[in-house]
Scaffold this active site. Structure first.
Site, mmCIF file in Angstrom:
data_model
loop_
_atom_site.group_PDB
_atom_site.id
_atom_site.type_symbol
_atom_site.label_atom_id
_atom_site.label_comp_id
_atom_site.label_asym_id
_atom_site.label_seq_id
_atom_site.Cartn_x
_atom_site.Cartn_y
_atom_site.Cartn_z
ATOM 1 C CE1 TYR A 71 -12.013 -27.511 -38.172
ATOM 2 C CE2 TYR A 71 -10.422 -26.757 -36.531
ATOM 3 C CZ TYR A 71 -11.658 -27.295 -36.849
ATOM 4 O OH TYR A 71 -12.541 -27.605 -35.847
ATOM 5 C CG PHE A 126 -32.989 -7.186 -32.657
ATOM 6 C CD1 PHE A 126 -33.846 -6.509 -33.512
ATOM 7 C CD2 PHE A 126 -32.524 -8.440 -33.025
ATOM 8 C CE1 PHE A 126 -34.227 -7.089 -34.718
ATOM 9 C CE2 PHE A 126 -32.893 -9.012 -34.232
ATOM 10 C CZ PHE A 126 -33.752 -8.339 -35.075
ATOM 11 C CG ASP A 127 -37.360 -9.184 -32.725
ATOM 12 O OD1 ASP A 127 -36.989 -7.996 -32.666
ATOM 13 O OD2 ASP A 127 -38.192 -9.610 -33.528
ATOM 14 C CG ASP A 216 -27.397 -5.590 -30.579
ATOM 15 O OD1 ASP A 216 -26.800 -5.870 -31.631
ATOM 16 O OD2 ASP A 216 -28.563 -5.954 -30.353
ATOM 17 C CB ALA A 218 -26.955 -4.655 -36.209
ATOM 18 C CE LYS A 259 -29.724 -7.169 -39.315
ATOM 19 N NZ LYS A 259 -29.589 -7.330 -37.915
ATOM 20 C CG HIS A 450 -44.749 -12.382 -37.375
ATOM 21 N ND1 HIS A 450 -44.561 -12.788 -36.072
ATOM 22 C CD2 HIS A 450 -43.523 -12.109 -37.859
ATOM 23 C CE1 HIS A 450 -43.270 -12.753 -35.790
ATOM 24 N NE2 HIS A 450 -42.618 -12.336 -36.851
#
Ligand SMILES: *Cc1c(COP(=O)(O)O)cnc(C)c1O
Length: 460
Positions: A71, A126-127, A216, A218, A259, A450
Protein backbone atom coordinates in the site's frame (compact mmCIF):
# COMPACT_ATOMS: atom_id res chain seq x y z
CA UNK A 1 17.62 3.70 -48.42
CA UNK A 2 16.45 0.26 -47.31
CA UNK A 3 12.92 -0.38 -46.03
CA UNK A 4 12.50 0.65 -42.42
CA UNK A 5 11.43 -2.57 -40.74
CA UNK A 6 9.60 -3.32 -37.51
CA UNK A 7 12.42 -3.24 -34.92
CA UNK A 8 11.05 -6.27 -33.06
CA UNK A 9 10.02 -9.84 -33.67
CA UNK A 10 6.84 -11.45 -32.47
CA UNK A 11 6.82 -13.89 -29.57
CA UNK A 12 3.16 -13.98 -28.61
CA UNK A 13 0.48 -13.72 -31.26
CA UNK A 14 -3.11 -12.66 -30.94
CA UNK A 15 -5.18 -14.24 -33.72
CA UNK A 16 -7.60 -12.00 -35.60
CA UNK A 17 -10.71 -13.40 -37.20
CA UNK A 18 -11.43 -13.13 -40.90
CA UNK A 19 -14.98 -12.29 -41.90
CA UNK A 20 -16.71 -12.18 -45.29
CA UNK A 21 -18.36 -9.13 -46.82
CA UNK A 22 -21.75 -10.81 -46.29
CA UNK A 23 -21.01 -11.34 -42.59
CA UNK A 24 -19.85 -7.76 -42.22
CA UNK A 25 -23.02 -6.46 -43.89
CA UNK A 26 -25.04 -8.27 -41.25
CA UNK A 27 -22.74 -7.28 -38.37
CA UNK A 28 -22.76 -3.57 -39.21
CA UNK A 29 -26.55 -3.64 -39.66
CA UNK A 30 -26.88 -5.28 -36.23
CA UNK A 31 -24.53 -2.60 -34.85
CA UNK A 32 -26.86 0.07 -36.29
CA UNK A 33 -24.07 1.42 -38.53
CA UNK A 34 -22.16 2.57 -35.45
CA UNK A 35 -18.63 1.14 -35.27
CA UNK A 36 -18.49 1.61 -31.49
CA UNK A 37 -21.27 -1.00 -31.23
CA UNK A 38 -19.28 -3.70 -33.03
CA UNK A 39 -17.68 -6.46 -31.01
CA UNK A 40 -13.93 -6.13 -31.37
CA UNK A 41 -13.77 -9.83 -32.36
CA UNK A 42 -15.66 -8.89 -35.51
CA UNK A 43 -12.97 -6.38 -36.48
CA UNK A 44 -9.93 -7.44 -38.47
CA UNK A 45 -7.77 -4.31 -38.17
CA UNK A 46 -8.80 -2.06 -35.30
CA UNK A 47 -7.77 1.57 -35.82
CA UNK A 48 -10.34 3.06 -33.46
CA UNK A 49 -7.65 4.47 -31.18
CA UNK A 50 -3.95 4.34 -30.28
CA UNK A 51 -4.89 4.71 -26.60
CA UNK A 52 -4.22 1.76 -24.34
CA UNK A 53 -3.83 -0.52 -27.37
CA UNK A 54 -0.02 -0.79 -27.47
CA UNK A 55 1.76 -4.13 -27.46
CA UNK A 56 3.97 -4.63 -24.41
CA UNK A 57 7.50 -5.96 -24.76
CA UNK A 58 9.02 -9.08 -23.20
CA UNK A 59 10.79 -6.75 -20.75
CA UNK A 60 7.50 -5.15 -19.75
CA UNK A 61 5.74 -8.50 -19.25
CA UNK A 62 8.59 -9.75 -17.10
CA UNK A 63 8.69 -6.50 -15.11
CA UNK A 64 5.01 -7.02 -14.41
CA UNK A 65 5.87 -10.01 -12.23
CA UNK A 66 8.07 -7.79 -10.08
CA UNK A 67 5.13 -5.59 -9.17
CA UNK A 68 5.09 -5.00 -5.42
CA UNK A 69 1.56 -4.34 -4.28
CA UNK A 70 2.39 -2.76 -0.92
CA UNK A 71 0.00 0.00 0.00
CA UNK A 72 2.74 2.47 0.92
CA UNK A 73 6.32 2.88 -0.26
CA UNK A 74 6.37 0.07 -2.83
CA UNK A 75 9.67 -0.37 -4.72
CA UNK A 76 7.55 -0.39 -7.91
CA UNK A 77 6.56 3.19 -7.16
CA UNK A 78 10.20 4.23 -6.76
CA UNK A 79 11.17 2.55 -10.03
CA UNK A 80 8.30 4.33 -11.77
CA UNK A 81 9.25 7.67 -10.20
CA UNK A 82 12.89 7.26 -11.24
CA UNK A 83 11.89 6.43 -14.84
CA UNK A 84 9.69 9.54 -15.06
CA UNK A 85 12.29 11.83 -13.47
CA UNK A 86 14.96 10.49 -15.81
CA UNK A 87 13.03 12.02 -18.72
CA UNK A 88 10.99 14.70 -17.00
CA UNK A 89 12.90 16.22 -14.11
CA UNK A 90 10.03 17.63 -12.05
CA UNK A 91 9.98 17.75 -8.25
CA UNK A 92 6.75 15.87 -7.58
CA UNK A 93 4.86 13.06 -9.24
CA UNK A 94 1.26 12.05 -8.62
CA UNK A 95 0.30 8.69 -10.19
CA UNK A 96 -3.25 8.42 -11.57
CA UNK A 97 -5.23 5.71 -13.34
CA UNK A 98 -5.23 7.63 -16.61
CA UNK A 99 -4.66 11.08 -18.09
CA UNK A 100 -8.06 12.55 -17.39
CA UNK A 101 -7.73 11.81 -13.66
CA UNK A 102 -4.54 13.93 -13.61
CA UNK A 103 -6.42 16.65 -15.52
CA UNK A 104 -9.29 16.50 -13.04
CA UNK A 105 -6.95 17.05 -10.09
CA UNK A 106 -5.06 19.87 -11.85
CA UNK A 107 -8.21 21.68 -12.97
CA UNK A 108 -9.70 21.60 -9.49
CA UNK A 109 -6.53 23.09 -7.96
CA UNK A 110 -6.38 25.77 -10.64
CA UNK A 111 -10.08 26.63 -10.27
CA UNK A 112 -9.69 27.03 -6.53
CA UNK A 113 -6.88 29.56 -7.04
CA UNK A 114 -8.22 31.41 -10.04
CA UNK A 115 -11.86 31.93 -9.18
CA UNK A 116 -14.64 32.71 -11.63
CA UNK A 117 -14.05 33.62 -15.26
CA UNK A 118 -10.53 32.20 -15.49
CA UNK A 119 -9.10 31.33 -18.89
CA UNK A 120 -6.60 28.56 -19.70
CA UNK A 121 -5.06 28.92 -23.17
CA UNK A 122 -3.64 25.88 -24.96
CA UNK A 123 -2.45 25.26 -28.52
CA UNK A 124 -5.53 23.01 -28.68
CA UNK A 125 -7.25 21.44 -25.70
CA UNK A 126 -7.92 17.73 -25.98
CA UNK A 127 -11.61 16.82 -25.31
CA UNK A 128 -11.11 15.59 -21.74
CA UNK A 129 -8.81 18.51 -20.89
CA UNK A 130 -11.40 20.97 -22.15
CA UNK A 131 -14.21 19.13 -20.34
CA UNK A 132 -12.30 19.13 -17.04
CA UNK A 133 -11.59 22.88 -17.21
CA UNK A 134 -15.10 23.77 -18.33
CA UNK A 135 -16.57 21.61 -15.60
CA UNK A 136 -14.98 23.89 -12.95
CA UNK A 137 -16.03 27.08 -14.77
CA UNK A 138 -12.74 27.78 -16.56
CA UNK A 139 -12.77 28.92 -20.20
CA UNK A 140 -10.62 26.53 -22.29
CA UNK A 141 -9.23 28.60 -25.15
CA UNK A 142 -7.53 27.20 -28.28
CA UNK A 143 -4.76 29.33 -29.81
CA UNK A 144 -3.30 27.06 -32.47
CA UNK A 145 -1.12 28.42 -35.28
CA UNK A 146 -3.16 29.30 -38.43
CA UNK A 147 -1.23 26.75 -40.56
CA UNK A 148 -3.12 23.99 -38.69
CA UNK A 149 -6.34 24.93 -40.48
CA UNK A 150 -5.08 24.22 -44.01
CA UNK A 151 -5.32 20.43 -44.58
CA UNK A 152 -3.18 20.58 -47.75
CA UNK A 153 -0.38 22.72 -46.37
CA UNK A 154 2.85 20.82 -45.78
CA UNK A 155 4.14 22.68 -42.71
CA UNK A 156 6.52 20.98 -40.24
CA UNK A 157 4.99 22.16 -36.95
CA UNK A 158 1.26 22.50 -37.46
CA UNK A 159 0.69 21.84 -33.76
CA UNK A 160 2.34 25.10 -32.63
CA UNK A 161 0.86 27.70 -30.34
CA UNK A 162 0.04 31.03 -31.99
CA UNK A 163 2.52 33.16 -30.01
CA UNK A 164 1.14 36.52 -31.16
CA UNK A 165 -2.34 35.59 -29.98
CA UNK A 166 -1.00 34.22 -26.70
CA UNK A 167 0.93 37.42 -26.08
CA UNK A 168 -2.11 39.57 -26.88
CA UNK A 169 -4.26 37.45 -24.56
CA UNK A 170 -1.74 37.67 -21.71
CA UNK A 171 -1.57 41.45 -22.17
CA UNK A 172 -5.33 41.94 -22.28
CA UNK A 173 -6.55 39.29 -19.84
CA UNK A 174 -3.45 38.41 -17.79
CA UNK A 175 -5.30 38.60 -14.46
CA UNK A 176 -7.70 35.91 -15.55
CA UNK A 177 -5.05 33.39 -16.62
CA UNK A 178 -3.87 30.97 -13.89
CA UNK A 179 -1.69 28.83 -16.19
CA UNK A 180 -0.75 28.22 -19.83
CA UNK A 181 -0.82 24.77 -21.41
CA UNK A 182 0.80 23.16 -24.47
CA UNK A 183 -0.33 19.79 -25.86
CA UNK A 184 2.35 17.60 -27.49
CA UNK A 185 1.69 16.35 -30.04
CA UNK A 186 -1.39 18.43 -30.74
CA UNK A 187 -3.92 15.61 -30.81
CA UNK A 188 -7.01 17.62 -31.76
CA UNK A 189 -5.39 18.95 -34.95
CA UNK A 190 -4.19 15.52 -36.10
CA UNK A 191 -1.23 14.62 -33.90
CA UNK A 192 0.82 17.48 -35.33
CA UNK A 193 4.04 18.38 -33.50
CA UNK A 194 5.08 21.54 -31.65
CA UNK A 195 8.60 22.87 -32.29
CA UNK A 196 11.16 23.50 -29.55
CA UNK A 197 11.35 27.13 -30.68
CA UNK A 198 7.62 27.42 -30.09
CA UNK A 199 7.86 25.80 -26.64
CA UNK A 200 10.68 28.25 -25.79
CA UNK A 201 8.53 31.10 -27.08
CA UNK A 202 5.66 30.09 -24.81
CA UNK A 203 8.08 29.77 -21.88
CA UNK A 204 9.37 33.30 -22.47
CA UNK A 205 5.84 34.70 -22.42
CA UNK A 206 5.05 32.71 -19.27
CA UNK A 207 8.16 34.18 -17.60
CA UNK A 208 7.24 37.71 -18.66
CA UNK A 209 3.73 37.43 -17.29
CA UNK A 210 4.56 35.17 -14.31
CA UNK A 211 2.44 32.17 -15.38
CA UNK A 212 3.12 28.47 -14.87
CA UNK A 213 3.43 26.33 -18.01
CA UNK A 214 1.96 22.82 -17.99
CA UNK A 215 2.51 20.32 -20.81
CA UNK A 216 -0.22 17.84 -21.78
CA UNK A 217 2.30 15.18 -22.76
CA UNK A 218 0.50 12.06 -24.06
CA UNK A 219 2.68 11.81 -27.21
CA UNK A 220 5.89 13.44 -25.97
CA UNK A 221 8.23 10.92 -27.65
CA UNK A 222 6.59 11.27 -31.07
CA UNK A 223 6.83 15.06 -30.69
CA UNK A 224 10.52 14.86 -29.72
CA UNK A 225 11.28 12.68 -32.73
CA UNK A 226 9.60 15.17 -35.08
CA UNK A 227 11.83 17.88 -33.58
CA UNK A 228 14.88 15.73 -34.28
CA UNK A 229 13.76 15.18 -37.88
CA UNK A 230 12.55 18.66 -38.70
CA UNK A 231 14.04 21.37 -36.50
CA UNK A 232 17.44 22.90 -37.20
CA UNK A 233 20.00 22.17 -34.49
CA UNK A 234 18.44 18.93 -33.20
CA UNK A 235 19.65 16.33 -35.71
CA UNK A 236 22.59 15.32 -33.56
CA UNK A 237 20.75 15.31 -30.24
CA UNK A 238 19.30 12.09 -28.87
CA UNK A 239 15.53 11.86 -28.42
CA UNK A 240 16.12 11.58 -24.69
CA UNK A 241 18.03 14.86 -24.66
CA UNK A 242 15.25 16.51 -26.66
CA UNK A 243 12.60 15.16 -24.27
CA UNK A 244 14.55 16.51 -21.30
CA UNK A 245 14.86 19.89 -22.95
CA UNK A 246 11.12 20.04 -23.67
CA UNK A 247 10.23 19.42 -20.04
CA UNK A 248 12.94 21.74 -18.71
CA UNK A 249 10.78 24.58 -20.07
CA UNK A 250 7.69 23.51 -18.08
CA UNK A 251 6.46 23.77 -14.50
CA UNK A 252 4.49 20.57 -14.69
CA UNK A 253 2.83 18.00 -16.90
CA UNK A 254 -0.20 15.80 -17.21
CA UNK A 255 0.26 12.42 -18.85
CA UNK A 256 -1.88 9.75 -20.42
CA UNK A 257 0.44 6.75 -20.18
CA UNK A 258 -1.95 4.90 -22.52
CA UNK A 259 -0.11 6.59 -25.41
CA UNK A 260 3.68 7.10 -25.31
CA UNK A 261 4.48 4.67 -22.48
CA UNK A 262 3.34 1.39 -24.05
CA UNK A 263 0.92 0.90 -21.22
CA UNK A 264 -2.67 -0.30 -21.38
CA UNK A 265 -3.67 1.99 -18.53
CA UNK A 266 -2.05 4.71 -16.44
CA UNK A 267 -1.19 8.36 -16.12
CA UNK A 268 0.31 10.98 -13.85
CA UNK A 269 0.53 14.60 -12.88
CA UNK A 270 4.00 16.03 -12.27
CA UNK A 271 4.67 19.42 -10.72
CA UNK A 272 7.44 21.64 -9.43
CA UNK A 273 5.28 23.69 -7.09
CA UNK A 274 5.30 22.30 -3.52
CA UNK A 275 2.04 24.06 -2.83
CA UNK A 276 0.19 22.63 -5.83
CA UNK A 277 1.67 19.18 -5.20
CA UNK A 278 0.40 19.16 -1.64
CA UNK A 279 -3.09 20.08 -2.79
CA UNK A 280 -2.89 17.49 -5.55
CA UNK A 281 -1.94 14.72 -3.10
CA UNK A 282 -4.84 15.60 -0.85
CA UNK A 283 -7.21 15.22 -3.78
CA UNK A 284 -5.39 12.13 -4.97
CA UNK A 285 -6.07 10.36 -1.69
CA UNK A 286 -9.75 11.24 -1.95
CA UNK A 287 -10.25 10.20 -5.55
CA UNK A 288 -7.48 7.83 -6.68
CA UNK A 289 -5.37 6.39 -3.87
CA UNK A 290 -2.38 6.79 -1.59
CA UNK A 291 0.44 8.94 -3.07
CA UNK A 292 2.79 6.01 -3.76
CA UNK A 293 0.30 4.25 -6.03
CA UNK A 294 -2.50 6.73 -6.82
CA UNK A 295 -4.64 5.03 -9.41
CA UNK A 296 -2.15 2.29 -10.28
CA UNK A 297 -1.21 -1.16 -9.12
CA UNK A 298 2.44 -1.97 -8.47
CA UNK A 299 2.63 -4.09 -11.65
CA UNK A 300 1.28 -1.19 -13.74
CA UNK A 301 4.04 1.06 -12.40
CA UNK A 302 6.67 -1.57 -13.30
CA UNK A 303 5.37 -1.79 -16.90
CA UNK A 304 5.30 1.99 -17.14
CA UNK A 305 8.88 2.34 -15.95
CA UNK A 306 10.10 -0.05 -18.67
CA UNK A 307 7.78 1.44 -21.31
CA UNK A 308 9.23 4.90 -20.71
CA UNK A 309 12.72 3.60 -21.43
CA UNK A 310 11.59 1.86 -24.61
CA UNK A 311 9.50 4.65 -26.09
CA UNK A 312 12.49 6.96 -26.61
CA UNK A 313 14.43 4.35 -28.61
CA UNK A 314 15.10 5.89 -31.98
CA UNK A 315 14.71 2.72 -34.03
CA UNK A 316 11.21 2.38 -32.57
CA UNK A 317 10.32 6.02 -33.26
CA UNK A 318 11.71 5.85 -36.78
CA UNK A 319 9.51 2.81 -37.49
CA UNK A 320 6.52 4.41 -35.75
CA UNK A 321 6.59 7.71 -37.64
CA UNK A 322 7.57 6.08 -40.94
CA UNK A 323 4.79 3.47 -40.86
CA UNK A 324 2.18 6.22 -40.55
CA UNK A 325 3.83 8.38 -43.22
CA UNK A 326 3.94 5.35 -45.49
CA UNK A 327 0.17 4.78 -45.39
CA UNK A 328 -0.43 8.52 -45.78
CA UNK A 329 1.83 8.73 -48.85
CA UNK A 330 0.33 5.67 -50.51
CA UNK A 331 -3.22 6.93 -49.97
CA UNK A 332 -2.20 10.34 -51.27
CA UNK A 333 -0.77 8.69 -54.40
CA UNK A 334 -4.11 6.92 -54.93
CA UNK A 335 -5.84 10.30 -54.88
CA UNK A 336 -7.43 9.68 -51.46
CA UNK A 337 -7.61 13.11 -49.77
CA UNK A 338 -5.45 12.77 -46.63
CA UNK A 339 -4.38 15.51 -44.21
CA UNK A 340 -0.78 16.52 -44.83
CA UNK A 341 1.79 16.01 -43.53
CA UNK A 342 0.96 12.84 -41.56
CA UNK A 343 0.83 13.34 -37.80
CA UNK A 344 2.48 11.10 -35.23
CA UNK A 345 -0.26 8.62 -34.41
CA UNK A 346 -2.93 8.62 -37.09
CA UNK A 347 -3.93 9.08 -40.71
CA UNK A 348 -6.87 11.40 -41.40
CA UNK A 349 -9.06 11.20 -44.50
CA UNK A 350 -11.11 14.15 -45.66
CA UNK A 351 -14.47 12.51 -46.38
CA UNK A 352 -16.07 15.76 -47.54
CA UNK A 353 -13.68 15.71 -50.51
CA UNK A 354 -13.71 11.97 -51.02
CA UNK A 355 -17.51 11.64 -50.99
CA UNK A 356 -18.76 15.01 -52.31
CA UNK A 357 -22.14 13.49 -53.21
CA UNK A 358 -23.01 12.97 -49.53
CA UNK A 359 -24.24 16.13 -47.76
CA UNK A 360 -22.64 16.88 -44.34
CA UNK A 361 -25.78 16.04 -42.40
CA UNK A 362 -25.83 12.59 -43.98
CA UNK A 363 -22.45 12.07 -42.26
CA UNK A 364 -20.00 11.42 -45.10
CA UNK A 365 -17.17 10.45 -42.72
CA UNK A 366 -19.37 7.93 -40.92
CA UNK A 367 -20.45 6.60 -44.32
CA UNK A 368 -16.79 6.20 -45.30
CA UNK A 369 -15.99 4.50 -41.98
CA UNK A 370 -18.84 2.03 -42.56
CA UNK A 371 -17.66 1.44 -46.15
CA UNK A 372 -14.13 0.67 -44.90
CA UNK A 373 -15.49 -1.85 -42.45
CA UNK A 374 -17.53 -3.52 -45.19
CA UNK A 375 -14.55 -3.47 -47.56
CA UNK A 376 -11.97 -5.03 -45.28
CA UNK A 377 -13.11 -5.31 -41.67
CA UNK A 378 -11.19 -2.15 -40.74
CA UNK A 379 -12.56 -0.13 -37.82
CA UNK A 380 -11.90 3.63 -37.85
CA UNK A 381 -13.58 6.58 -36.18
CA UNK A 382 -15.63 9.50 -37.51
CA UNK A 383 -14.57 12.99 -36.47
CA UNK A 384 -17.21 15.14 -38.08
CA UNK A 385 -20.89 16.05 -37.92
CA UNK A 386 -21.92 12.86 -36.13
CA UNK A 387 -19.47 13.75 -33.33
CA UNK A 388 -19.94 17.53 -33.30
CA UNK A 389 -23.17 18.34 -35.22
CA UNK A 390 -25.73 18.46 -32.42
CA UNK A 391 -25.73 21.94 -30.82
CA UNK A 392 -26.55 22.64 -27.16
CA UNK A 393 -29.83 24.31 -28.29
CA UNK A 394 -30.85 21.09 -30.06
CA UNK A 395 -30.24 22.33 -33.60
CA UNK A 396 -27.96 20.55 -36.05
CA UNK A 397 -24.93 22.22 -37.60
CA UNK A 398 -22.33 20.63 -39.92
CA UNK A 399 -18.85 20.31 -38.41
CA UNK A 400 -15.95 22.30 -39.92
CA UNK A 401 -14.43 19.09 -41.32
CA UNK A 402 -15.68 15.57 -42.01
CA UNK A 403 -12.75 13.32 -41.11
CA UNK A 404 -12.14 9.62 -40.76
CA UNK A 405 -9.29 8.91 -38.36
CA UNK A 406 -7.17 5.79 -38.60
CA UNK A 407 -5.22 5.72 -35.32
CA UNK A 408 -2.35 3.24 -35.28
CA UNK A 409 -1.81 1.18 -32.13
CA UNK A 410 1.89 1.03 -31.19
CA UNK A 411 3.95 -2.04 -32.21
CA UNK A 412 0.77 -3.95 -33.12
CA UNK A 413 0.28 -4.16 -36.88
CA UNK A 414 2.81 -5.27 -39.50
CA UNK A 415 3.87 -3.93 -42.87
CA UNK A 416 1.62 -6.43 -44.69
CA UNK A 417 -1.30 -5.21 -42.64
CA UNK A 418 -0.43 -1.61 -43.58
CA UNK A 419 -0.45 -2.66 -47.24
CA UNK A 420 -3.79 -4.39 -46.73
CA UNK A 421 -5.28 -1.11 -45.44
CA UNK A 422 -4.03 0.67 -48.56
CA UNK A 423 -5.40 -2.08 -50.83
CA UNK A 424 -8.85 -1.74 -49.28
CA UNK A 425 -8.85 1.92 -50.32
CA UNK A 426 -7.48 1.02 -53.73
CA UNK A 427 -10.31 -1.41 -54.41
CA UNK A 428 -12.93 0.94 -53.02
CA UNK A 429 -11.70 3.75 -55.27
CA UNK A 430 -11.48 1.43 -58.31
CA UNK A 431 -15.10 0.37 -57.89
CA UNK A 432 -16.21 3.99 -57.55
CA UNK A 433 -17.00 5.71 -54.28
CA UNK A 434 -20.21 7.26 -55.62
CA UNK A 435 -21.89 3.95 -54.68
CA UNK A 436 -21.43 4.80 -51.00
CA UNK A 437 -24.63 6.19 -49.47
CA UNK A 438 -25.16 8.64 -46.63
CA UNK A 439 -26.63 7.77 -43.24
CA UNK A 440 -29.40 9.12 -41.05
CA UNK A 441 -29.85 8.93 -37.30
CA UNK A 442 -32.65 6.71 -36.01
CA UNK A 443 -32.00 7.25 -32.30
CA UNK A 444 -29.48 9.31 -30.35
CA UNK A 445 -28.72 10.12 -26.70
CA UNK A 446 -28.70 13.67 -25.36
CA UNK A 447 -24.96 14.18 -25.47
CA UNK A 448 -21.82 12.50 -26.88
CA UNK A 449 -24.10 10.85 -29.41
CA UNK A 450 -21.40 9.38 -31.63
CA UNK A 451 -20.68 6.65 -29.07
CA UNK A 452 -24.17 5.17 -29.00
CA UNK A 453 -26.30 6.65 -31.80
CA UNK A 454 -28.21 4.21 -34.03
CA UNK A 455 -28.09 4.95 -37.76
CA UNK A 456 -29.31 3.57 -41.06
CA UNK A 457 -28.50 4.21 -44.72
CA UNK A 458 -30.66 6.92 -46.26
CA UNK A 459 -33.22 5.55 -48.72
CA UNK A 460 -32.17 6.32 -52.29
C1 LIG B 1 -5.66 10.66 -24.41
C2 LIG B 1 -5.35 12.06 -24.07
C3 LIG B 1 -5.73 12.61 -22.85
C4 LIG B 1 -6.58 11.86 -21.83
O1 LIG B 1 -5.95 10.77 -21.33
P1 LIG B 1 -6.71 9.42 -20.90
O2 LIG B 1 -5.60 8.53 -20.47
O3 LIG B 1 -7.46 8.93 -22.10
O4 LIG B 1 -7.62 9.78 -19.79
C5 LIG B 1 -5.37 13.92 -22.60
N1 LIG B 1 -4.68 14.66 -23.49
C6 LIG B 1 -4.31 14.15 -24.66
C7 LIG B 1 -3.54 15.01 -25.62
C8 LIG B 1 -4.63 12.85 -25.01
O5 LIG B 1 -4.28 12.37 -26.20
Amino acid sequence: MRTIIEPFRIKTVEPIRMTTVEERERLIREADYNLFSLKSEDVLIDLLTDSGTSAMSTMQWSALMQGDESYAGSPSYYRFEAAVFDLMPFKHIIPTHQGRAAEHILSSIVAEEAGKGAIVPNNTHFDTTRANFEDVGIVALDLVTPEAHDPELDYPFKGNMNLEKLEALLEAEGDRIPMVEITITNNAVGGQPVSMANIRGVRKLCDRFGKPLIIDSARFAENAYFIKLREAGYQDKSVKEIVREIFSHADGMTMSAKKDSFSNMGGWLALNSDEWAEKARTRLIMTEGFPTYGGLSGRDMECLAVGLEEVVHEDYLQYRIRSIQYINERLDALGVPVLKPAGGHAIFIDAKHMLPHIPPLQFPAQALAVALYLEGGIRTVEIGSLMFGRQPDGSEKPAAMELVRMAMPRRVYTQAQADYIVECFEQMVARGTDQITGLEIVKEPRSLRHFTAKLRPVAL
